[in-house]
Structure formats: C-alpha cells, structure tokens
Design a protein around this motif. Structure first.
Motif, PDB file in Angstrom:
ATOM      1  N   LYS B  46       0.845  -1.196   0.000  1.00 20.39           N
ATOM      2  CA  LYS B  46       0.000   0.000   0.000  1.00 20.39           C
ATOM      3  C   LYS B  46       0.876   1.240   0.000  1.00 20.39           C
ATOM      4  CE  LYS B  46      -4.219  -1.670   0.206  1.00 20.39           C
ATOM      5  NZ  LYS B  46      -5.188  -1.400  -0.835  1.00 20.39           N
ATOM      6  N   LEU B  47       1.008   1.898   1.145  1.00 22.57           N
ATOM      7  CA  LEU B  47       1.830   3.111   1.194  1.00 22.57           C
ATOM      8  C   LEU B  47       3.313   2.764   1.166  1.00 22.57           C
ATOM      9  CD1 LEU B  47       2.022   6.169   1.612  1.00 22.57           C
ATOM     10  CD2 LEU B  47       1.923   5.763   4.043  1.00 22.57           C
ATOM     11  N   LEU B  48       3.674   1.673   1.845  1.00 23.68           N
ATOM     12  CA  LEU B  48       5.063   1.264   1.902  1.00 23.68           C
ATOM     13  C   LEU B  48       5.180  -0.117   1.262  1.00 23.68           C
ATOM     14  CD1 LEU B  48       5.670   2.237   5.623  1.00 23.68           C
ATOM     15  CD2 LEU B  48       6.220   3.569   3.603  1.00 23.68           C
ATOM     16  N   PRO B  49       6.337  -0.397   0.608  1.00 22.79           N
ATOM     17  CA  PRO B  49       6.500  -1.706  -0.022  1.00 22.79           C
ATOM     18  C   PRO B  49       6.503  -2.831   1.011  1.00 22.79           C
ATOM     19  CG  PRO B  49       8.479  -0.362  -0.263  1.00 22.79           C
ATOM     20  CD  PRO B  49       7.449   0.506   0.351  1.00 22.79           C
ATOM     21  N   LYS B  50       5.736  -3.866   0.734  1.00 21.95           N
ATOM     22  CA  LYS B  50       5.672  -5.024   1.644  1.00 21.95           C
ATOM     23  C   LYS B  50       5.748  -6.268   0.792  1.00 21.95           C
ATOM     24  CE  LYS B  50       2.596  -3.266   5.121  1.00 21.95           C
ATOM     25  NZ  LYS B  50       1.217  -2.928   4.886  1.00 21.95           N
ATOM     26  N   THR B  51       6.347  -7.327   1.324  1.00 22.26           N
ATOM     27  CA  THR B  51       6.464  -8.555   0.523  1.00 22.26           C
ATOM     28  C   THR B  51       5.331  -9.509   0.861  1.00 22.26           C
ATOM     29  OG1 THR B  51       8.019  -9.269   2.178  1.00 22.26           O
ATOM     30  CG2 THR B  51       8.933  -8.577   0.066  1.00 22.26           C
ATOM     31  N   LYS B  52       4.105  -9.058   0.677  1.00 20.31           N
ATOM     32  CA  LYS B  52       2.971  -9.964   0.860  1.00 20.31           C
ATOM     33  C   LYS B  52       2.412 -10.257  -0.531  1.00 20.31           C
ATOM     34  CE  LYS B  52      -1.383 -10.363   3.179  1.00 20.31           C
ATOM     35  NZ  LYS B  52      -2.544  -9.518   3.143  1.00 20.31           N
ATOM     36  N   PHE B  53       2.771 -11.429  -1.050  1.00 20.55           N
ATOM     37  CA  PHE B  53       2.451 -11.701  -2.451  1.00 20.55           C
ATOM     38  C   PHE B  53       0.988 -12.083  -2.633  1.00 20.55           C
ATOM     39  CE2 PHE B  53       7.002 -11.938  -2.356  1.00 20.55           C
ATOM     40  CZ  PHE B  53       7.334 -11.289  -3.522  1.00 20.55           C
ATOM     41  N   VAL B  54       0.383 -11.512  -3.673  1.00 18.50           N
ATOM     42  CA  VAL B  54      -1.028 -11.781  -3.924  1.00 18.50           C
ATOM     43  C   VAL B  54      -1.260 -12.260  -5.361  1.00 18.50           C
ATOM     44  CG1 VAL B  54      -1.930 -10.200  -2.204  1.00 18.50           C
ATOM     45  CG2 VAL B  54      -1.396  -9.347  -4.479  1.00 18.50           C
ATOM     46  N   GLY B  55      -0.181 -12.727  -5.999  1.00 16.41           N
ATOM     47  CA  GLY B  55      -0.336 -13.232  -7.362  1.00 16.41           C
ATOM     48  C   GLY B  55      -0.715 -12.125  -8.334  1.00 16.41           C
ATOM     49  N   LEU B  56      -1.663 -12.413  -9.184  1.00 15.61           N
ATOM     50  CA  LEU B  56      -2.004 -11.479 -10.256  1.00 15.61           C
ATOM     51  C   LEU B  56      -3.151 -10.534  -9.889  1.00 15.61           C
ATOM     52  CD1 LEU B  56      -1.664 -13.879 -13.305  1.00 15.61           C
ATOM     53  CD2 LEU B  56      -0.240 -11.900 -12.804  1.00 15.61           C
ATOM     54  N   ASP B  57      -3.490 -10.484  -8.592  1.00 13.51           N
ATOM     55  CA  ASP B  57      -4.628  -9.655  -8.168  1.00 13.51           C
ATOM     56  C   ASP B  57      -4.557  -8.218  -8.675  1.00 13.51           C
ATOM     57  OD1 ASP B  57      -5.593 -11.788  -6.923  1.00 13.51           O
ATOM     58  OD2 ASP B  57      -5.651 -10.928  -4.899  1.00 13.51           O
TER      59      ASP B  57
END
Lengths: 411, 296
Positions: B46-57
C-alpha cells in the motif's frame, strides 16, 4: 570569494547560536486559500508568542492530493519536516506502523487531551494500539450546502430550505443565466459531494454500513438508488461550472454566478474573507436541510521521528500550543471549522458556525469518510465520481454497479 | 601466438574503466529498479512496499478499471496521431525550408522555439488558448463569428485532441530540424540527376530522398516514441486528466495510484504493463535493426 566564505561562516555561526535556545520547526500543510492561510497564520503567531521556537511555514499548494505524496516521500526519504498536517483517519496508518511518526502520548497525558477533546472519536482517530500519534486541531464537516441569496433573488425565487427545493429551483436559475450549482473539477470534490448526498439523503447509517463494514448489498440497494438519482440531478445542475479548485467554485457562489455548492465548512472561511455575512449574503444548510448531521473529520498534526532533541522539544511545544484554548478560538474562527474542545468560548462565531456547534452539542455526529476508507478506496471513488459528474453518458445505474464493485473489494 | 595476445578483457582498458560508472548505473538503477518494481507488482503493497504476495490480483484489478482502459485508449490515439502528424508536419516544414529561401535562419528559429519550452509551460499556454471564456473561441466569437465553437478541453470526447495540438506545436520544430539535417545530408548530385531526368520534385522526395534518409527517420521515430510513452506533464498542466478522467494517460494513472492512492502495488502493476508495451514494440524492432544479419 573569501568574502563569501566569511559570510557563510557567519551565517552558520548565527544559526548554530540561535539553535542553542530554540529550534526552527518546519510545518508543512496544504492550507493555501485565502481563509486557510489566514487561519494557519494564527497557529504560527501563537506558537511563536508562547514558545521560543520559530515556525517555518512549508505550505504546499494544490490540495491534499498533491501535498500528501510530497510529505510522505520526504518522511520515507529520510528528510522529515518538524510537523505536518493530515486529515486524521487512515491516511497515516502505515507511517505509524512503520514507526516513522512520534508517539505523542506523553504530551497528550500532560495536557489532559483525553478529558478535553470533544467528541472523543477525534482522539480515537489519532490512537493506534492505545498510543496517541497526532494532535487534532479542528472539526470539519462536509455536510453543508452553501447558497447565494442574491442569485435566487435574481431568478425571482425564495432561497431553498432543503435539497429538493434546490433541485426544483435549478431550471429557473439556469434561465436567469446562473449556473445552478458550482462544482470544481478536482476529483475529491466530486466524491466528497456524493458522500454528502449519501450521508444526508441516505442517512448516516447507510454510509457507516457501506464504508465501515463494506456492505455491498446495501450499496446495491434501493436507498443507494435514490442517492444515485440525486447525484444524476446534481450532474444536470453543475453543467457549465468550468473551474478546477474548490475555492474557485465557492467564489462562483460568492459572486452570485452560481446558485449553490456542496462543500465542507471550510468554504465559510472564503465567505468571511470576501466580507459576506451569513444569513444576509449567503445561506448555509447543514445536512442539506434534510438530515442535520455533521461528520467529525478534520485536520490533525503529526510529528515525524527526528534525531534532534531541539526539534523534538519544539514538536512537544507545538502539540501543546495547538490545543490550548486561545489558539483554538483564533484558528477556528478564521478557518470556519469547529474547535476540538467544548470548553472554549466561541462568542464571535457566526450563524453557520453556531448551527454547527448546536448540532455537535446535540450529538448528531457521524465518522468522517477518511476514518472509514483507506486512501486507495477514496482514490477509486474519486475516479468513479469525477467521471460520473463530468460525463453525462454514464447512467446512474452503471455508476451504481461500479460503486458496488468498489465497496465489495474495499479493505 | 595466443599467449602473447593480450586478454580480450583488458583490451582498451581505459575506455572500459571509463564506462564502469555508466554500466553500474544501467545495471543497478535501470535493470535493478525494473526487477524490483516488477517483483513488488505482485504484492499488496500500500503506502510502503511489503512482501505480501497476492499473485495477479493487482493486474486483474488494473484491467477491470475503466480509468486504466481510458488511459490506454488515450495513449493510443495520441501516440498514433503524434507519430504520423509530427513526422508529416516536420518533414514538410523541412522540405519548405530546404528550398534555399531567404531568412531561413529566422524561420528555423521561430519554428524551433516551442521546443525550448517545457511541457508544463506548453500545457499552461494551450490551456489558456483553448479556454472557451477567454481563449481562441471567445476571440473569434468577438470578431463576429458567433456560432464558432471550439473548446476541446471541456469536451470529454475530443479533449485528447486538444492535448495533441499542444504536443504537436511543441514537438514539430525538433522533428523539422532533424529532417532538415537529413535533407542537407543528401548529395546535391542526386537532385541534379533527377532534374536532368525530368522527375518532378515530389516524386524525387518520396521515392529517392526519403528512402535515403532512413537513419534520420529511425532516430526521429525513437525520439518521438519516447516522448509519447512518458506523456505526463503536458496532461497535468493542460487538463489535469479532465474533464473527469477523459484525458488520462498511463503515466498519470501510475503516479496517482502510487502516491495519491497510497497503493504502490497497483501503481507498479500499471508501470509494468507500460514496460511490457514498450518491450513489445522495441524488441522486434531492435531484432530487425541490429540482430540476425551482420551488415558491414
């Protein structure tokens, strides 16, 4: 060259000298219209009068949409300012989680904010895991309809007392050469006005359910259908107001070129700067005259973590100053907003502000959209409604279908 | 023999050392940044980069967003018109200037001046010129032509052409200069020969001169194309993406979602799509131009 060098050496020495006593605190905000600038000058005056620190004004023109990215990138990029203004709610959520903003709980406890801030929801919006991260400075509500008395007089009509009368007056106003309703082209104004229609014609519960709980069924329901119908009426009325900024749109009402405008109570600052008198030159209808309710959003100051004790001390001092009674009165009178503490005396308030204070005291309040939605959702709503209000080829039903989609996917 | 020959790696050593900063920049900033962006476009940052992968969403949402589709359409219209019209206008102006006219320097300067202005200034100037209340429309109406109606910036259907006018005004001068340089590079003997053969001038241009100017055309195309893909500041200054979202472009979508919407993942997904689009065009072209055959 040497002259230059001595000059620079002298100025740095001077800076170092003053820094020992007081810090220069850079405060960024997006208050740049006439009324807003006058209000923020009150903060600067009070801050410098009551402390030894210096207020360095860092105004960013272009509204929150332009200013927020600038502020965020400065904070993330390691060049934080002393303090910055946000709308409190979920805008600063991630900055707090990332530990980039200072915990102001100590100041809040020393000043007893828990007891004085009214309504308490304002402080809740600043609180994450029981710690307080921001200083609320005012209450702003969106749910106002501003009407130009002279415009209605020119069209030979009485000033409407609610939304339906206003819609009915639209054709007569247009015949008299007056744009029935002013709306600026910036996206947030379109979605803001829609949210007002939703909160008043649909009711605060509808808004709370849809934005708070993400109730897609409610968003597709009949109550919202009526709201979208009203939005389509509004689209007819705003045809021909070719302005961008909100204060230009307000100016159309002030100069009687437009009949009215849905805009938050900050519009009042513009009427005041133009020397207009509430009740004589213009009329304000809280809750569009349909449902007298106000949202308790507003502005708050956040304080980034800085590695400099002088500045931290200045931040504490600013936080305390912002909420003290004199500052609150001086600032809010200029800004047109309501003070965050109930124990201050607003004798000098005009008719519209008094109406707002009454509603606030009666408890007809609702949370602000910024407290319920993330900026991402707001941005999607902006896209939808700016397109809807500018492009007559989109039917109300299509827009509602897209609205349901956004609500169903919101977080 | 092989032992005495210096290692290939160390040949021309100074030049290679001098190139190191640029190579590093290219690798770290461009390639590294690209890889990072593409990777994070698969996350829910969201505001800051995070490594929570959600595929092609993010991509799914992107292609279901009307605003993105509008911006793609706008870029296509603007891109094709800009490419064709600026080449045609630039070439015609250059051909006219090439007729050994008087005051050529003056004309060249006048035509090139708009290029010295930034897109922001260009956008503002044309925003004013095209404003229906005090721009071209009102001037012509005041001259007596009451029915004259020309306000592209406030009409969602044609707003992109209003932007195109400003883009052409700004960019055609440069194209003209490049073309003029190309025309000057054509051997005068060719003109003499074609005159002896009695070939009309326009035929000489189209069938002889233009094919000879191929390298100039390619350079020009690359310059125009890169200007089209990064179209952003002109839109911001001239229309702000409006009315509504009618003049939106991909670069603006990316910026708005990354910064205003506090949704980095969505912005990254959109910018990855932009990169893909560029690659789809550039790779086959580069292959044709540089790969395969080894020309002398």
């Amino acid at each position: 060259m040497t002259a230059f060098r001595t000059f620079f050496a002298a100025t740095t020495a001077l800076c170092a000298g003053t820094a020992a006593f007081a810090a220069d605190l850079e405060v960024t905000h997006w208050w740049t219209s006439g009324g807003e600038a006058a209000a923020v000058a009150e903060f600067a005056r009070e801050f410098e009068a009551q402390t030894d620190h210096t207020w360095v004004d860092g105004a960013i023109a272009g509204g929150g949409g332009t200013a927020r990215p600038v502020m965020v990138s400065r904070i993330i990029g390691g060049d934080p300012m002393g303090a910055f203004q946000f709308n409190h709610g979920r805008q600063a959520e991630e900055l707090i989680e990332a530990g980039l903003l200072r915990d102001m709980t100590d100041v809040a406890e020393a000043e007893g904010w828990k007891d004085i801030v009214n309504p308490p929801s304002l402080l809740d919006a600043c609180t994450v895991d029981g710690r307080i991260y921001c200083a609320p400075v005012n209450i702003h509500s969106w749910q106002w309809l501003w009407l130009s008395n002279a415009a209605f007089e020119k069209a030979g009509l009485d000033v409407p007392s609610n939304w339906d009368e206003f819609v009915a007056a639209g054709p007569a106003l247009r015949e008299a050469g007056i744009t029935p309703m002013a709306l600026g082209g910036q996206p947030w104004q379109s979605s803001g006005a829609f949210n007002v229609l939703m909160a008043t014609l649909g009711g605060p519960d509808v808004l709370q359910k849809i934005y708070g709980d993400g109730d897609a069924e409610m968003a597709a329901g009949d109550a919202m259908k009526r709201v979208f119908k009203a939005a389509a009426d509004m689209r007819e009325m705003v045809q021909g107001s070719n302005v961008q900024d909100w204060n230009q749109a307000t100016n159309l009402v002030i100069t009687d070129q437009a009949g009215g405008q849905i805009m938050g109570d900050w519009a009042q600052g513009e009427f005041a700067v133009a020397g207009e008198v509430a009740g004589e030159d213009y009329t304000c209808l809280p809750g569009l005259g349909v449902n007298e309710v106000i949202s308790t959003g507003g502005d708050a100051f956040y304080f980034p973590v800085v590695d400099d004790e002088e500045i931290s001390a200045a931040q504490d001092a600013l936080a305390a100053t912002l909420l003290n009674p004199e500052t609150q009165v001086a600032f809010n009178l200029k800004k047109g907003s309501l003070p965050v503490r109930a124990d201050v005396d607003l004798e000098a308030a005009n008719d519209c502000m008094k109406k707002g204070l009454e509603i606030l005291a009666s408890g007809a309040i609702m949370p602000d959209v910024n407290m319920l939605n993330t900026e991402d959702t707001n941005n999607q709503l902006n896209d939808l409604f700016v397109q809807f209000f500018q492009d007559t080829s989109i039917s109300a039903d299509d827009a509602q279908a897209r609205f349901v989609d956004i609500v169903a996917n919101k977080d | 023999m092989a032992a005495t020959r210096p290692n290939r790696l160390f040949r021309n050593l100074t030049a290679k050392i001098a190139a190191i900063p640029m190579i590093l920049t290219a690798l770290v900033v461009f390639v590294g940044g690209t890889v990072w962006t593409v990777t994070y476009s698969f996350t829910s940052s969201k505001l800051l980069p995070k490594t929570k992968f959600v595929g092609l969403d993010q991509y799914e949402r992107l292609w279901n967003t009307p605003r993105w589709l509008v911006s793609i359409e706008n870029l296509l219209i603007y891109g094709i018109c800009m490419m064709v019209l600026s080449l045609v206008i630039g070439f015609v102006l250059a051909a006219l200037l090439d007729q050994k006219i008087r005051y050529e320097n003056t004309f060249r300067t006048i035509l090139l001046y708009p290029f010295a202005l930034s897109f922001i200034v260009t956008g503002l100037v044309w925003q004013w010129l095209l404003n229906p209340d005090f721009g071209i429309q009102s001037v012509i109406q005041r001259l007596g032509w009451q029915s004259f109606d020309f306000d592209p910036l406030y009409n969602a259907d044609i707003v992109i052409y209003g932007v195109l006018i400003a883009g052409l005004w700004q960019g055609s001068g440069l194209v003209m200069c490049l073309m003029l340089a190309g025309l000057r590079g054509i051997d005068q003997e060719i003109w003499k020969a074609s005159r002896v053969d009695g070939i009309p001038a326009w035929k000489t241009y189209i069938f002889i001169v233009i094919p000879m100017m191929r390298p100039v055309f390619i350079t020009t195309l690359v310059i125009i194309a890169s200007g089209i893909v990064r179209l952003y500041d002109l839109i911001v200054a001239q229309t702000g993406g409006g009315p509504g979202i009618a003049s939106d472009v991909p670069a603006k979508y990316v910026y708005d979602y990354m910064f205003q919407g506090q949704n980095l993942g969505q912005g990254f997904a959109a910018s990855t799509m932009m990169l893909l689009a560029v690659l789809v065009i550039v790779v086959p072209w580069a292959y044709l131009e540089f790969g395969g055959k080894k020309r002398v």
